[in-house]
Design a protein around this motif. Structure first.
Motif, short mmCIF file in Angstrom:
data_model
loop_
_atom_site.label_atom_id
_atom_site.label_comp_id
_atom_site.label_asym_id
_atom_site.label_seq_id
_atom_site.Cartn_x
_atom_site.Cartn_y
_atom_site.Cartn_z
N SER A 7 0.84 -1.20 0.00
CA SER A 7 0.00 0.00 0.00
C SER A 7 0.87 1.25 0.00
N ALA A 8 0.60 2.14 -0.95
CA ALA A 8 1.39 3.36 -1.06
C ALA A 8 0.60 4.58 -0.60
N GLY A 9 -0.40 4.37 0.24
CA GLY A 9 -1.15 5.51 0.77
C GLY A 9 -0.27 6.41 1.63
N LEU A 10 -0.57 7.69 1.62
CA LEU A 10 0.27 8.66 2.33
C LEU A 10 -0.37 9.17 3.62
N SER A 11 -1.68 9.08 3.74
CA SER A 11 -2.35 9.63 4.91
C SER A 11 -2.74 8.53 5.89
N VAL A 12 -3.11 8.96 7.08
CA VAL A 12 -3.60 8.02 8.11
C VAL A 12 -4.87 8.61 8.72
N PRO A 13 -6.04 7.97 8.52
CA PRO A 13 -6.27 6.74 7.74
C PRO A 13 -6.15 7.00 6.25
N SER A 14 -6.04 5.94 5.49
CA SER A 14 -5.80 6.04 4.05
C SER A 14 -6.83 5.23 3.29
N SER A 15 -7.44 5.83 2.28
CA SER A 15 -8.38 5.08 1.43
C SER A 15 -7.63 4.02 0.64
N THR A 16 -6.36 4.28 0.33
CA THR A 16 -5.55 3.30 -0.38
C THR A 16 -5.35 2.05 0.47
N ARG A 17 -5.01 2.25 1.75
CA ARG A 17 -4.86 1.12 2.66
C ARG A 17 -6.21 0.41 2.86
N LEU A 18 -7.28 1.18 2.94
CA LEU A 18 -8.60 0.59 3.11
C LEU A 18 -8.95 -0.33 1.95
N ALA A 26 -11.26 -10.13 0.95
CA ALA A 26 -12.00 -10.90 -0.06
C ALA A 26 -11.23 -12.15 -0.46
N VAL A 27 -9.91 -12.03 -0.59
CA VAL A 27 -9.09 -13.20 -0.90
C VAL A 27 -9.16 -14.20 0.25
N SER A 28 -9.09 -13.70 1.49
CA SER A 28 -9.11 -14.58 2.67
C SER A 28 -10.41 -15.36 2.78
N ARG A 29 -11.48 -14.79 2.27
CA ARG A 29 -12.76 -15.50 2.31
C ARG A 29 -12.81 -16.66 1.32
N GLN A 30 -11.91 -16.62 0.34
CA GLN A 30 -11.95 -17.64 -0.71
C GLN A 30 -10.82 -18.66 -0.62
N ALA A 31 -9.79 -18.35 0.17
CA ALA A 31 -8.65 -19.26 0.29
C ALA A 31 -7.92 -18.96 1.60
N PRO A 32 -7.29 -19.98 2.19
CA PRO A 32 -6.52 -19.75 3.42
C PRO A 32 -5.20 -19.05 3.09
N VAL A 33 -5.05 -17.82 3.54
CA VAL A 33 -3.84 -17.05 3.25
C VAL A 33 -3.32 -16.39 4.52
N GLU A 34 -2.02 -16.20 4.55
CA GLU A 34 -1.36 -15.44 5.60
C GLU A 34 -1.07 -14.05 5.02
N VAL A 35 -1.72 -13.03 5.55
CA VAL A 35 -1.64 -11.69 4.96
C VAL A 35 -0.62 -10.83 5.70
N ARG A 36 0.22 -10.17 4.93
CA ARG A 36 1.13 -9.17 5.47
C ARG A 36 0.97 -7.89 4.67
N VAL A 37 0.96 -6.75 5.37
CA VAL A 37 0.81 -5.46 4.71
C VAL A 37 2.14 -4.70 4.76
N VAL A 38 2.57 -4.20 3.62
CA VAL A 38 3.75 -3.34 3.53
C VAL A 38 3.27 -1.92 3.28
N GLU A 39 3.48 -1.05 4.25
CA GLU A 39 3.15 0.38 4.10
C GLU A 39 4.38 1.09 3.55
N VAL A 40 4.33 1.42 2.27
CA VAL A 40 5.50 2.02 1.63
C VAL A 40 5.83 3.38 2.25
N ARG A 41 4.82 4.08 2.74
CA ARG A 41 5.04 5.38 3.38
C ARG A 41 6.07 5.28 4.51
N GLU A 42 6.03 4.19 5.26
CA GLU A 42 6.93 4.02 6.39
C GLU A 42 8.36 3.69 5.96
#
Length: 208
Positions: A7-18, A26-42
């Motif tokens: 996610s390359a959102g710049l504000s907090v909260p961010s519509s991009t992150r949302l 939506a992906v998690s509802r269809q398959a078992p996944v381990e999700v990690r978020v990378v906030e490029v701003r940081e």
């Protein structure tokens, strides 16, 4: 399976992150996944240092490793000057060559106006095609007026389903071939050479 949201959102909260979070859900509802978020701003300062000294800092190195090791990516950027943000592009510029080769990627973007929706096809899709990623057919763009409106949820679910299809393998969703059906039934499949099949279709039996 490992899913990384960039996610390359710049504000907090961010519509991009949302948007990234909703796609990941939506992906998690269809398959078992381990999700990690990378906030490029940081990672902005470490990305700049990487350009000047050639070495990633600790946090940037961890983020780049996560992207490289992921089974699939969701990438989301705000629109700046009718394209992806410079910070978003910079993150992928410091990624190792071929790190995304063959990796399924779902592209998404946010903007203030629906007029910028073509950023998905004119900027994001060519970028990730150049990086040799496999980009899902449906990209998701969310303008300010899309939040809470009909249509966005459908695009999110459709794009997530396409990403899951690539992550789990197309063989899991395609119809079985005749060879596979014969094998599963314990039968014997006779392979007829193509030349003989072609001859059988000819009006004179393939003569002349």
């Amino acid at each position: 399976m490992k899913l990384v949201v960039v996610s390359a959102g710049l504000s907090v909260p961010s519509s991009t992150r949302l948007l990234g979070d909703r796609l990941a859900a939506a992906v998690s509802r269809q398959a078992p996944v381990e999700v990690r978020v990378v906030e490029v701003r940081e990672l902005a300062v470490e990305i700049a240092h990487n350009f000047t000294n050639g070495f990633p800092g600790r946090n940037l190195a961890a983020a780049l490793d996560a992207v490289t090791e992921a089974d699939a990516l969701i990438v989301v950027t705000p629109v700046f000057s009718a394209s992806y943000s410079g910070l978003f592009k910079s993150f992928f510029d410091v990624l190792e060559k071929d790190a995304l080769a063959g990796k399924p990627v779902l592209i998404a973007a946010t903007g203030g106006s629906a007029r910028h929706s073509l950023v998905l096809e004119h900027a994001l899709r060519p970028l990730f095609a150049h990086l040799k990623a496999v980009v899902v057919p449906t990209g998701v763009y969310a303008a300010s007026e899309d939040w809470g409106a009909d249509g966005l949820d459908g695009r999110i679910e459709r794009a997530a389903g396409e990403l899951v299809g690539l992550m789990t393998g197309l063989s899991a969703t395609r119809p079985a071939t005749s060879a596979e059906r014969a094998e599963s039934a314990g039968g014997v499949l006779t392979v007829v050479p193509f030349a003989e099949q072609l001859a059988a279709l000819s009006p004179n039996g393939g003569r002349g």
